[in-house]
Design an enzyme around this catalytic site. Structure first.
Site: not given
Length: 764
Positions: A646, A521, A699, A437, A489, A610
């Site tokens: 996702h 963050c 990442h 995205g 985005e 999570e």
């Protein structure tokens, strides 16, 4: 009664740590300048806690990237591949483990990353070999102790913090077959004992060992490891504060029966019912009981009446001198200071509390216990006023949610029927390529949004600039030859915050930053009231992008469970009521996108796993409302409209059947860091719908090769029907640089084309 804290946010009030780390990675500052920023943040944190009159102040809770990675560094648990990294000092080795290393002919991937229990914090997963050796490698904990001694002028108030040996092993993974990481307990405990002795020799009275594994459904092997570890540790040192958090410990409390620890910390926010049985357990011992009564994971003021009742009950049972009070967990999960928020409605701000305020709440509670009833009455009056304020309640929305019907959570036809219609309509190639995205959020883009916020740009000027960025990113994707495109985005600061700004009942903060991982963050929104959609949220941008290309453009939305989990949520109604309210708002946006001709719509739910309760006995209730929330948001569309979702950086193997119940047409997931390990679950279960296993790790700054991406596609094709496989990165590209992104995506599309040639004849 002692007041203490388990850990404090380490990013700095203006995200100084993030900025310093990124400057260091870009070679704009040297290591000494980076270390000075860390030292400044630590000093400020310690001073705040000293001013709040805490009796024990934590040290070693600061980290330049991740506290679990810090433990690996402390214990010398460093995979051999990273020892070849050329370094000026250990910080380069440390960062290479977290981010990978691709330079001077070396190409080393980053270590795996996953979620810290049921939070949105990500940690670097330790790696263990069968004959793993441990030794004291890093001196960080000892250096920070000396640093804090100079500030406090007293070592008696210092409490070093360590992840306990059993939880540390539990958080890792085996790299060799035919052994269990808990078998390493005999190797690791002597090093812990050596660390503890060194700390005691430096004068500390208290050492905090975090064992959150105690709140889980522990296996017999884990229980045996725990018993072994703490019998050994307690022989050499009894002044241990053993901490548990995120749930209750009753299922495992018997493990503590013969372990002479000094103090036990329990989480009374997540499980207040455990107090009575824990008191019965510790009553006849000399154990000091630490009560976790301030919520370290939410931003609402403490209800002093409830907390005082728990404290008084504990004092009555075991005595004033055997009681400690603290937040239930580290304050890592909340922003730093509410006073930096200028634009929150007074009725809402008055009942909010960030990390610094939570520390002072401990002081208030102590004063109340000593007889100051004015503080108690003021707190009661404030909370009572907010419960009646119209700003928090909307009867129409509450009524709408009560009327949800079974047909609202069902697609018209099954996936098999939908898939045939979608393949005929889209005519995509085998192994269709797409991204998750977002595209890079450069300094210029952030500046653009900031100018618009400050009204230095009017809406027309802002819209024109965003449109130019969209045109450019569509062109880039076409040149790369992706099959399904996204709009980039650029108008969104964050995948949750963007939607919170467009929904009633949710607000965004100015400086409510919380660490997600490393230098990443986020500002979790605050869900303070009933949630509703005021109008179209994404239509203009996505429809504009679709007009600029003949290829399909995905509509991009954030799912209800993720908005819920990545926000600070109101506590005055059941959480699933709030989830259904958000889901209905997303449903309205999905139907609007479909109405305007968007044929593929992605509803991201990276936080689904999570939110799963830590104990299996509580899973069924959560999964029921979480899955219904997603289906409520996605099920109103026609068969031909393809719904994507996702998920990333969590362990999904144990809920794979429930993920299938989401009934998304396509699911994209993180699998690259774990080298497609997740696919074992998808193949054993025979996952029925389409899936895009992430083929490269976003990442890390390293650029994956065509060969390694093809290798992952080939692995996937051995586990899944090839007509069901998509090719994509494992997450959004927001945090990466354009140079990395373009090369990586080009390699990805090339690998997909090779797969079409080489694997197309493989049986479905």
């Amino acid at each position: 009664m002692l007041k203490h804290n388990l850990g404090y946010p380490r990013i700095g009030i203006q995200r100084e740590l993030k900025k310093a780390c990124e400057a260091y990675w870009s070679n704009k500052i040297n290591s000494e300048e980076l270390f000075q920023v860390g030292k400044k943040i630590r000093k400020e944190n310690w001073k705040i806690q000293e001013m709040a009159n805490l009796d024990l102040i934590p040290c070693n809770d600061f980290s330049f990237y991740d506290h679990v990675l810090d433990m690996s560094f402390l214990l010398g648990s460093i995979p051999d591949s990273y020892l070849s990294v050329p370094i000026e000092n250990n910080i380069d080795l440390y960062f290479s483990m977290a981010r990978g290393f691709q330079e001077n002919g070396l190409d080393i991937k980053a270590m795996e990353m996953t979620k810290w229990f049921n939070t949105n914090y990500h940690y670097i997963v330790p790696e263990f070999n069968k004959n793993q050796k441990f030794y004291i490698f890093s001196k960080k904990i000892f250096e920070e102790l000396e640093e804090l001694k100079k500030i406090l002028k007293s070592v008696k108030k210092i409490k070093p913090v360590l992840i306990g040996p059993v939880s540390y092993l539990f958080l890792g993974k085996e790299k060799d077959k035919y052994f269990h990481r808990m078998d390493l307990i005999e190797n690791i405990v002597p090093v812990y004992i050596e660390i503890i002795k060194n700390l005691k020799n430096k004068g500390v009275d208290w050492i905090q060992l975090d064992e959150p594994i105690l709140v889980l459904d522990m296996s017999e092997k884990e229980k045996q490891a725990f018993t072994y570890a703490y019998k050994k540790i307690s022989k050499s040192e009894k002044n241990i504060l053993l901490t548990s958090y995120f749930d209750g410990i009753l299922e495992n409390i018997s493990l503590l029966r013969d372990i002479p620890i000094k103090s036990l910390h329990i989480d009374l926010v997540e499980d207040s019912k455990q107090l009575e049985r824990v008191l019965n357990f510790v009553k006849e011992s000399k154990i000091i009981l630490s009560l976790g009564i301030i919520n370290g994971r939410n931003i609402w003021k403490n209800n002093y009446t409830h907390s005082v009742n728990k404290i008084e009950k504990t004092i009555e049972s075991i005595g004033y001198d055997r009681v400690m009070i603290a937040p239930n967990c580290s304050l890592l999960h909340v922003p730093i200071n509410i006073e930096y928020e200028r634009f929150i409605h007074e009725d809402i701000k008055n009942i909010m509390s960030f990390a610094q305020q939570k520390i002072y709440e401990l002081n208030d509670l102590e004063c109340i216990i000593k007889g100051n009833t004015d503080i108690l009455l003021n707190n009661f009056s404030l909370l009572e006023k907010s419960s009646k304020s119209s700003i928090f309640h909307d009867k129409k929305i509450k009524e709408k949610i009560k009327k949800i019907k079974n047909e609202d959570i069902q697609r018209e036809n099954t996936f098999n029927i939908r898939q045939i219609k979608q393949k005929e309509k889209f005519n995509l190639p085998l192994f269709p390529t797409t991204t998750i995205g977002s595209f890079p959020q450069t300094k210029e883009i952030r500046s653009l949004r900031n100018k618009f916020r400050k009204k230095e740009l009017n809406k027309e000027e802002y819209d024109q600039k965003i449109q130019c960025l969209i045109v450019d990113v569509i062109k880039k994707q076409e040149e790369i030859d992706l099959d399904v495109l996204v709009h980039g985005e650029f108008e969104r600061s964050d995948m949750v915050e963007y939607f919170s700004d467009k929904l009633n009942g949710i607000l965004s903060t100015e400086n409510g930053w919380v660490q997600s991982y490393g230098s990443r963050c986020v500002k979790p929104p605050v869900i303070y009231g009933d949630v509703s959609r005021t109008g179209d949220m994404t239509i203009d941008w996505i429809c504009f992008a679709q007009k600029k290309t003949k290829k399909l453009v995905k509509g991009m939305l954030t799912g209800p469970v993720t908005i819920l989990q990545w926000s600070f949520v109101r506590e005055d109604q059941p959480i699933y009521h709030t989830s259904y309210q958000i889901a209905w708002s997303i449903r309205e946006e999905v139907l609007s996108l479909e109405k305007y001709g968007i044929q593929i719509i992605q509803i991201d739910e990276p936080a689904l796993r999570e939110g799963l309760p830590l104990k299996k006995k509580n899973w069924k209730h959560y999964l029921n409302w979480a899955i219904q929330s997603f289906r409520l948001s996605s099920s109103g569309v026609k068969d031909e409209t393809q719904i994507h979702t996702h998920m990333c950086y969590s362990e999904f193997n144990d809920i794979i059947e429930h993920i299938a119940d989401l009934d998304a047409d396509v699911i994209t997931m993180e699998t690259s860091r774990s080298k497609m390990e997740l696919l074992k679950a998808f193949s054993v279960f025979s996952y029925p719908n389409e899936i895009g296993p992430g083929v490269y790790d976003i990442h890390s700054p390293r650029i994956p090769t065509v060969e390694e991406i093809f290798d992952l596609i080939e692995k996937a094709s051995k586990k899944l029907p090839i007509q069901n496989i998509w090719v994509n990165p494992d997450c959004g590209l927001k945090t990466r640089k354009w140079e990395e992104v373009l090369k990586s995506l080009k390699n990805m599309t090339e690998a997909a084309k090779i797969a079409r040639m080489k694997l197309s004849n493989r049986p479905s």
